[in-house]
Scaffold this motif. Structure first.
Motif, PDB file in Angstrom:
ATOM      1  N   ALA A 148     -14.757 -20.314  -9.360  1.00 55.95           N
ATOM      2  CA  ALA A 148     -14.620 -21.182 -10.547  1.00 55.95           C
ATOM      3  C   ALA A 148     -13.367 -22.039 -10.352  1.00 55.95           C
ATOM      4  O   ALA A 148     -12.300 -21.528 -10.042  1.00 55.95           O
ATOM      5  N   LYS A 149     -13.524 -23.351 -10.526  1.00 54.55           N
ATOM      6  CA  LYS A 149     -12.402 -24.261 -10.201  1.00 54.55           C
ATOM      7  C   LYS A 149     -11.540 -24.567 -11.422  1.00 54.55           C
ATOM      8  O   LYS A 149     -10.540 -25.252 -11.309  1.00 54.55           O
ATOM      9  N   VAL A 150     -11.949 -24.089 -12.587  1.00 55.65           N
ATOM     10  CA  VAL A 150     -11.294 -24.542 -13.811  1.00 55.65           C
ATOM     11  C   VAL A 150      -9.798 -24.204 -13.857  1.00 55.65           C
ATOM     12  O   VAL A 150      -9.001 -24.973 -14.366  1.00 55.65           O
ATOM     13  N   LEU A 151      -9.409 -23.068 -13.278  1.00 56.91           N
ATOM     14  CA  LEU A 151      -7.980 -22.734 -13.199  1.00 56.91           C
ATOM     15  C   LEU A 151      -7.624 -22.325 -11.766  1.00 56.91           C
ATOM     16  O   LEU A 151      -8.405 -21.658 -11.087  1.00 56.91           O
ATOM     17  N   GLN A 210       2.358 -28.144 -21.958  1.00 47.55           N
ATOM     18  CA  GLN A 210       1.011 -28.727 -21.937  1.00 47.55           C
ATOM     19  C   GLN A 210       0.785 -29.360 -20.575  1.00 47.55           C
ATOM     20  O   GLN A 210       1.608 -30.143 -20.111  1.00 47.55           O
ATOM     21  N   LYS A 211      -0.326 -28.999 -19.948  1.00 44.56           N
ATOM     22  CA  LYS A 211      -0.638 -29.594 -18.647  1.00 44.56           C
ATOM     23  C   LYS A 211      -1.848 -30.513 -18.769  1.00 44.56           C
ATOM     24  O   LYS A 211      -2.843 -30.140 -19.398  1.00 44.56           O
ATOM     25  N   PHE A 212      -1.756 -31.695 -18.186  1.00 41.63           N
ATOM     26  CA  PHE A 212      -2.874 -32.638 -18.216  1.00 41.63           C
ATOM     27  C   PHE A 212      -3.346 -32.904 -16.794  1.00 41.63           C
ATOM     28  O   PHE A 212      -2.553 -33.273 -15.921  1.00 41.63           O
ATOM     29  N   ARG A 218      -4.440 -27.337  -3.499  1.00 45.05           N
ATOM     30  CA  ARG A 218      -5.208 -28.195  -4.400  1.00 45.05           C
ATOM     31  C   ARG A 218      -5.420 -27.496  -5.745  1.00 45.05           C
ATOM     32  O   ARG A 218      -5.697 -26.299  -5.794  1.00 45.05           O
ATOM     33  N   GLY A 219      -5.270 -28.245  -6.804  1.00 44.21           N
ATOM     34  CA  GLY A 219      -5.390 -27.666  -8.144  1.00 44.21           C
ATOM     35  C   GLY A 219      -4.104 -26.995  -8.621  1.00 44.21           C
ATOM     36  O   GLY A 219      -4.070 -26.357  -9.674  1.00 44.21           O
ATOM     37  N   GLY A 220      -3.019 -27.155  -7.852  1.00 38.95           N
ATOM     38  CA  GLY A 220      -1.792 -26.387  -8.091  1.00 38.95           C
ATOM     39  C   GLY A 220      -0.981 -26.763  -9.327  1.00 38.95           C
ATOM     40  O   GLY A 220      -0.057 -26.032  -9.695  1.00 38.95           O
ATOM     41  N   SER A 221      -1.331 -27.863  -9.992  1.00 41.34           N
ATOM     42  CA  SER A 221      -0.554 -28.220 -11.186  1.00 41.34           C
ATOM     43  C   SER A 221      -0.692 -27.175 -12.294  1.00 41.34           C
ATOM     44  O   SER A 221       0.223 -26.981 -13.091  1.00 41.34           O
ATOM     45  N   ASP A 222      -1.840 -26.502 -12.331  1.00 40.30           N
ATOM     46  CA  ASP A 222      -2.009 -25.408 -13.307  1.00 40.30           C
ATOM     47  C   ASP A 222      -0.914 -24.361 -13.099  1.00 40.30           C
ATOM     48  O   ASP A 222      -0.334 -23.831 -14.054  1.00 40.30           O
ATOM     49  N   THR A 223      -0.657 -24.075 -11.830  1.00 40.04           N
ATOM     50  CA  THR A 223       0.329 -23.043 -11.504  1.00 40.04           C
ATOM     51  C   THR A 223       1.735 -23.504 -11.878  1.00 40.04           C
ATOM     52  O   THR A 223       2.541 -22.720 -12.390  1.00 40.04           O
TER      53      THR A 223
END
Ligand code: ASP
Ligand code: MG
Length: 392
Positions: A210-213, A8-10, A152-157
């Protein structure tokens, strides 16, 4: 055991305060009490990465990329330890691990590192002890032993790649919106939440704005056929499942990108620029401009290209892009241009391919163009798998 691992990622807003961290802890405990082993990936508290970046730029406009990664990676260490403490306070065994402690190996490219492998031994050991494992998102360690960050946004990865290496069945990404929308709902109020979206369409959505992922996480998920569920940590709604599926047959969504620069010149100069971008691994789109040839780069990449451009006769414009994702069945780009022209919106240039159509326009027209295009191409796409609920 492997089958029951849930990652789970927050994101930053989900861990943005001590109260919110507590709500995350409760959510994690619920999953654990369902009998799963839980690995949690956290972002920095909202605003923290920007704050650190500003501090660095007060020292130097172009600080050393190694030290910048050391600094930016600190944000995730704050949230991971606070979450671990909260879980402990609530009576659960939890341990937090930095990227390197979690065995996340990356290439040497600071600020845009790619994960090249994960040694999951440390995580598995902790899971076997029954602990909830919290991993810092967005960071890893290079082969030379330096801290790296994933962009930036790399926690999804971090989350999706970990899910793949741990053999988890699904990766859940908790964010501040309740799923993937057909367009940015802040711009197009009629945007609809998609119940499902195929990997390839999601890759194109992420690639074109799209920035969501984070784009690399969707690419990894596609390669490993690993479903991603995008959910809101603030609402119990079902979210969006990103999975292997055929394209719906029409336009799935409209993606928007701001802060782009279009460089136009003769073919020869543009060829040189493209070669330069490839050499420096910069993201570049080739477009057809009126009578000329052009490329589009982000503002950041333009700064890096400035030296080369200096010597050439080029023309540079601020532009934004609006992209139709999916098979658009556009009879011709002219039809779309005519539609937008009715509202005095002029397309600067475009690029077309089988799976998407990207149009460039002056920044002041972006929001209006997005609404018109969404209305005509997405709202009227009956094939789309969307939630009945509309954003109001
Ligand atoms: N904290 C990093 C950022 O703000 C990474 C992330 O949140 O995914 O971009
Ligand atoms: Mg994000």
């Amino acid at each position: 055991m492997t089958d029951s691992i849930i990652v789970q990622k927050f994101g930053g807003t989900s861990v943005g305060s001590i109260d919110r961290i507590r709500a995350v802890a409760e959510q994690v405990i619920k999953t654990k009490e369902h009998g799963h082993s839980v690995v949690v990936v956290v972002s920095a508290m909202s605003g923290e990465t920007n704050r650190l970046q500003v501090l660095a730029n007060q020292v130097d406009t172009l600080p050393s990329s190694r030290e910048l990664d050391v600094l930016l990676s600190a944000g995730e260490q704050v949230s991971m330890s606070l979450l671990a403490m909260t879980l402990q306070k609530l009576g659960h065994d939890a341990v937090s691990l930095t990227g390197w402690q979690a065995g996340i190996q990356t290439d040497e490219k600071h600020a845009q590192a790619r994960i090249i492998g994960i040694n999951t031994d440390a995580i598995n050991q902790q899971l076997q002890l029954g602990k909830i494992v919290i991993v810092a998102g967005f960071q890893g360690i290079t082969e030379q032993g330096n801290i790296s960050t994933l962009g930036r946004g790399g926690s999804d990865t971090t989350a999706v790649t970990l899910a793949g290496y741990l053999g988890a069945k699904e990766c859940q990404i908790y964010t501040d919106v309740d799923g993937v929308y057909s367009c940015d709902p802040r711009v197009v109020t009629a945007a609809r939440k998609l119940d499902t979206i195929g990997f390839q369409d999601m890759i194109d959505m992420a690639k074109y704005g799209a920035k969501v992922l984070h784009l690399p996480c969707v690419e990894f998920a596609e390669q490993h056929n690993l479903p991603i569920r995008v959910l809101s940590s603030f609402s119990p709604l079902q979210g969006t499942l990103v999975k292997a599926q055929e394209s719906s047959g029409g336009v799935v969504g409209v993606a928007l990108r701001r802060n782009l620069m279009q460089i136009t010149s003769n073919n020869e100069t543009i060829d040189k620029l493209v070669a330069q971008c490839n050499e420096q691994e910069l993201e570049v789109f080739r477009v057809l401009s009126k009578d000329q040839s052009g490329v589009v780069v982000s503002q950041v990449d333009l700064a890096k290209l400035m030296q080369v451009i200096h010597e050439e006769a080029v023309h540079i414009d601020d532009v934004c892009s609006v992209s139709l994702i999916g098979r658009s069945n556009l009879s011709s780009i002219q039809a779309l241009e005519a539609l937008l022209a009715e509202d005095d919106i002029e397309i600067v240039s475009h690029s077309l391919c089988e799976r998407h159509t990207m149009m460039l326009l002056a920044p002041e027209y972006l929001d209006k163009a997005a609404n018109i295009i969404h209305d005509v191409y997405v709202d009227q796409n009956e094939l789309l798998s969307v939630s009945k609920r509309r954003v109001s």
